[in-house]
Design an enzyme around this catalytic site. Sequence first.
Site, PDB file in Angstrom:
ATOM      1  N   GLY A 111      52.894  27.482  38.137  1.00  0.00           N
ATOM      2  CA  GLY A 111      51.692  28.316  38.219  1.00  0.00           C
ATOM      3  C   GLY A 111      51.433  28.769  39.629  1.00  0.00           C
ATOM      4  O   GLY A 111      52.304  28.634  40.490  1.00  0.00           O
ATOM      5  N   ASN A 112      50.261  29.309  39.885  1.00  0.00           N
ATOM      6  CA  ASN A 112      49.916  29.775  41.230  1.00  0.00           C
ATOM      7  C   ASN A 112      48.425  29.595  41.495  1.00  0.00           C
ATOM      8  O   ASN A 112      47.684  29.168  40.606  1.00  0.00           O
ATOM      9  CB  ASN A 112      50.367  31.227  41.421  1.00  0.00           C
ATOM     10  N   HIS A 113      48.006  29.927  42.726  1.00  0.00           N
ATOM     11  CA  HIS A 113      46.639  29.627  43.173  1.00  0.00           C
ATOM     12  C   HIS A 113      45.599  30.674  42.805  1.00  0.00           C
ATOM     13  O   HIS A 113      44.488  30.616  43.313  1.00  0.00           O
ATOM     14  CB  HIS A 113      46.625  29.469  44.702  1.00  0.00           C
ATOM     15  N   SER A 114      45.921  31.640  41.968  1.00  0.00           N
ATOM     16  CA  SER A 114      44.915  32.665  41.651  1.00  0.00           C
ATOM     17  C   SER A 114      43.676  32.031  41.019  1.00  0.00           C
ATOM     18  O   SER A 114      43.782  31.246  40.079  1.00  0.00           O
ATOM     19  CB  SER A 114      45.514  33.688  40.687  1.00  0.00           C
ATOM     20  N   ALA A 117      47.641  37.417  38.690  1.00  0.00           N
ATOM     21  CA  ALA A 117      48.807  36.977  39.462  1.00  0.00           C
ATOM     22  C   ALA A 117      49.822  36.411  38.475  1.00  0.00           C
ATOM     23  O   ALA A 117      49.792  35.219  38.152  1.00  0.00           O
ATOM     24  CB  ALA A 117      48.393  35.925  40.482  1.00  0.00           C
TER      25      ALA A 117
END
Length: 228
Positions: A33-36, A100
């Site tokens: 995943g990512n930090h969005s 994102a």
Amino acid sequence: LAGPVAARDMAGLRVVVSAGGTQEALDPVRFLGNHSSGLMGIGIARAALLRGAEVTLVAARMDHEPPAGVEVRRVVSTGDLARAMQELSPSADVVVMAAAPADFTAADPADRKIKKQGTSGLTLELVQTTDVLASLAADRPSGQTLVGFAAETADSRAHLVELGTTKLAHKGADLLVCNDVTGGKVFGHADTAAVIIDRSGIVAECAGSKDVVAHSICDAVLAERAGR
Ligand code: CTP
Ligand code: CA
């Protein structure tokens, strides 16, 4: 109601906004995943709603609740996001890809939990996901305004615009909102700064809360539509 009353200058427009970070399953318990945080897309959905638009928010994982009054479609992976956007885009006047999406997904997600093998590490094989924005640009209905974002680690404003210009040409969107994410700026923060470009150059620069920047993005969308 608290706060200033916005002009209803987006009345009659159908707006589809994606927000948040997608997640790609590695096995039944883990994901990439990512930090969005979803804040930028939520801000755009809220701004467009206040200005009279009919708004659908395609929501990947977000740290915040969607604004009341928008229709919400939940998605998990970039593949889910691509399907939802491809379904909603044909009837949308404005599409904003603020999500994102994960750029890579497991080539072969495990259907059982990946177990440690002795003391050795793990090599994962990843493949690229669908470029949702580029696919929407390729199939977009005439009259639609398509807006993308660019998250870049740039050395300067000129470098940010240069990277954004290349990305805009590559994606085929009408407008690109360029953010410098060097050093973790932008992600999860209430404030942001953006340079909005079209194919002929800079159309706006804005900084402040994501709600303020969201209104600048809506202004740029309306200006783009007025200039046709
Ligand atoms: N985007 C998309 N589908 C993807 C990846 C990105 O639609 N699989 C969209 C994002 O929502 C954003 C724009 O493309 O509107 C640019 O995203 P960004 O991550 O800055 O660019 P990428 O094209 O993914 O390139 P890179 O991350 O390698 O810089
Ligand atoms: Ca990316």
